[in-house]
Motif scaffolding. Sequence first.
Motif, mmCIF file in Angstrom:
data_model
loop_
_atom_site.group_PDB
_atom_site.id
_atom_site.type_symbol
_atom_site.label_atom_id
_atom_site.label_comp_id
_atom_site.label_asym_id
_atom_site.label_seq_id
_atom_site.Cartn_x
_atom_site.Cartn_y
_atom_site.Cartn_z
ATOM 1 N N LYS A 5 0.827 -1.206 0.000
ATOM 2 C CA LYS A 5 0.000 0.000 0.000
ATOM 3 C C LYS A 5 0.857 1.249 0.000
ATOM 4 N N GLU A 6 0.800 1.968 -1.100
ATOM 5 C CA GLU A 6 1.410 3.299 -1.211
ATOM 6 C C GLU A 6 2.847 3.338 -0.704
ATOM 7 N N VAL A 7 3.639 2.394 -1.176
ATOM 8 C CA VAL A 7 5.027 2.316 -0.714
ATOM 9 C C VAL A 7 5.935 3.248 -1.527
ATOM 10 N N ASP A 8 6.785 3.961 -0.810
ATOM 11 C CA ASP A 8 7.836 4.801 -1.393
ATOM 12 C C ASP A 8 9.185 4.306 -0.921
ATOM 13 N N LYS A 9 10.170 4.318 -1.820
ATOM 14 C CA LYS A 9 11.548 4.064 -1.387
ATOM 15 C C LYS A 9 12.498 4.849 -2.298
ATOM 16 N N SER A 10 13.215 5.781 -1.708
ATOM 17 C CA SER A 10 14.168 6.594 -2.478
ATOM 18 C C SER A 10 15.588 6.298 -2.041
ATOM 19 N N THR A 48 10.944 -7.961 1.410
ATOM 20 C CA THR A 48 11.655 -8.982 2.181
ATOM 21 C C THR A 48 12.542 -8.389 3.278
ATOM 22 N N GLY A 49 12.396 -7.105 3.532
ATOM 23 C CA GLY A 49 13.058 -6.509 4.687
ATOM 24 C C GLY A 49 14.490 -6.053 4.473
ATOM 25 N N TYR A 50 14.975 -6.145 3.224
ATOM 26 C CA TYR A 50 16.343 -5.689 2.970
ATOM 27 C C TYR A 50 16.408 -4.162 2.991
ATOM 28 N N TYR A 51 15.317 -3.511 2.599
ATOM 29 C CA TYR A 51 15.190 -2.060 2.769
ATOM 30 C C TYR A 51 13.910 -1.779 3.532
ATOM 31 N N LYS A 52 13.948 -0.711 4.320
ATOM 32 C CA LYS A 52 12.729 -0.238 4.973
ATOM 33 C C LYS A 52 12.041 0.713 4.014
ATOM 34 N N PRO A 53 10.724 0.607 3.841
ATOM 35 C CA PRO A 53 10.068 1.606 2.993
ATOM 36 C C PRO A 53 10.112 2.981 3.667
ATOM 37 N N ASP A 54 10.206 4.041 2.861
ATOM 38 C CA ASP A 54 10.177 5.392 3.444
ATOM 39 C C ASP A 54 8.783 5.667 3.991
ATOM 40 N N GLU A 63 -1.331 -8.986 8.143
ATOM 41 C CA GLU A 63 -0.454 -8.551 9.230
ATOM 42 C C GLU A 63 0.661 -7.663 8.667
ATOM 43 N N GLY A 64 0.895 -6.515 9.323
ATOM 44 C CA GLY A 64 1.936 -5.596 8.837
ATOM 45 C C GLY A 64 3.323 -6.202 8.975
ATOM 46 N N ILE A 65 4.075 -6.231 7.873
ATOM 47 C CA ILE A 65 5.434 -6.790 7.941
ATOM 48 C C ILE A 65 6.482 -5.750 7.559
ATOM 49 N N ASP A 66 6.053 -4.531 7.197
ATOM 50 C CA ASP A 66 7.047 -3.546 6.777
ATOM 51 C C ASP A 66 7.910 -3.151 7.968
ATOM 52 N N GLY A 67 9.194 -3.023 7.678
ATOM 53 C CA GLY A 67 10.130 -2.652 8.743
ATOM 54 C C GLY A 67 10.728 -3.849 9.478
ATOM 55 N N LEU A 68 10.164 -5.049 9.282
ATOM 56 C CA LEU A 68 10.757 -6.233 9.921
ATOM 57 C C LEU A 68 12.071 -6.585 9.223
ATOM 58 N N PRO A 69 13.052 -7.085 9.979
ATOM 59 C CA PRO A 69 14.313 -7.495 9.349
ATOM 60 C C PRO A 69 14.131 -8.779 8.527
ATOM 61 N N PRO A 70 15.029 -9.026 7.559
ATOM 62 C CA PRO A 70 14.885 -10.176 6.661
ATOM 63 C C PRO A 70 14.651 -11.516 7.358
ATOM 64 N N HIS A 71 15.348 -11.782 8.465
ATOM 65 C CA HIS A 71 15.168 -13.112 9.067
ATOM 66 C C HIS A 71 13.765 -13.293 9.647
ATOM 67 N N GLN A 72 13.141 -12.179 10.041
ATOM 68 C CA GLN A 72 11.769 -12.310 10.555
ATOM 69 C C GLN A 72 10.756 -12.493 9.429
ATOM 70 N N ILE A 73 11.051 -11.876 8.297
ATOM 71 C CA ILE A 73 10.197 -12.089 7.119
ATOM 72 C C ILE A 73 10.321 -13.543 6.670
ATOM 73 N N PHE A 74 11.546 -14.040 6.715
ATOM 74 C CA PHE A 74 11.825 -15.428 6.352
ATOM 75 C C PHE A 74 11.016 -16.383 7.245
#
Length: 253
Positions: A5-10, A48-54, A63-74
């Motif tokens: 949803k409405e993700v930005d990453k610069s 997959t948690g390698y970058y945090k969305p802005d 369930e919200g997963i943005d901002g979780l580190p890669p191993h938790q997404i895994f």
Amino acid sequence: MLEIKEVDKSFGGVKAVCDCSLRVEEGSITGLIGPNGAGKTTLFNVITGYYKPDTGSILFEGEGIDGLPPHQIFRKRIYRTFQITREFAQMTVLENVMLMPENQIGEKIWNIWFRPASVRRQEKTIQEKALEVLEFVELIDLKDEYAGSLSGGQKKLLELARSMMAEPRMVLLDEPGAGVNLTLMKKLMANIRKLCEEKKITFFLIEHDMDLVMNLCNPVIVMSEGKMLAEGTPEEIKNDERVLEAYLGGQYR
Ligand SMILES: Nc1ncnc2c1ncn2[C@@H]1O[C@H](COP(=O)(O)OP(=O)(O)OP(=O)(O)O)[C@@H](O)[C@H]1O
Ligand SMILES: [Mg+2]
């Protein structure tokens, strides 16, 4: 299953992903296409948690997963492969595949001392599964070679093999067909379809090979300049003026 949803990453001044919203339905093989630099890999890295969305949010099964580190997404059993493969060059093909499952009993040092039998038993099961998976992707004859010595296409297959070890619910594949020859490509497609149908794995895959995308994926999502441009059946996407425009515009500007 997955909702963006409405993700930005610069990156500095570069807006790699910009106000991007899309969904991946459970049980689908969803394709993600778009010109070079459209933001596809960045979107995978954000999921997959390698970058945090802005800004924006990412939901997996609500369930919200943005901002979780890669191993938790895994741990949520979302697995991914990389556009540029990441094998352990100094280990054999078999060892690379065997490394995948987490929580192997043998990893805990006290188990090696106090529960050697269960460690051995588990290693054996993992090895059997690894061999089965290598058989599946036709890398079995190379199992004792160093992964670093594989060809580009073979490394792609190794990545797919590793993703199969982890028993994922969703797999994100970044250009699985790149460098894979036509015969293996057909096998790869059949395997993805089979994993989707039999193991109920949902696939979200980036690919430039239009044959693969149009034959395998439904729906197909088109990304351009960081956002979702179109979504539809392969047929709809093929005939979408905006999609053609995005490809030509990007190429010749
Ligand atoms: N780590 C980074 N640092 C700076 N800029 C980046 C980084 N990663 C990606 N970008 C920039 O973000 C934009 C999108 O790149 P991305 O790799 O997501 O594109 P893509 O759609 O995967 O392209 P391709 O089809 O060529 O793989 C590009 O302009 C790229 O240069
Ligand atoms: Mg990419």
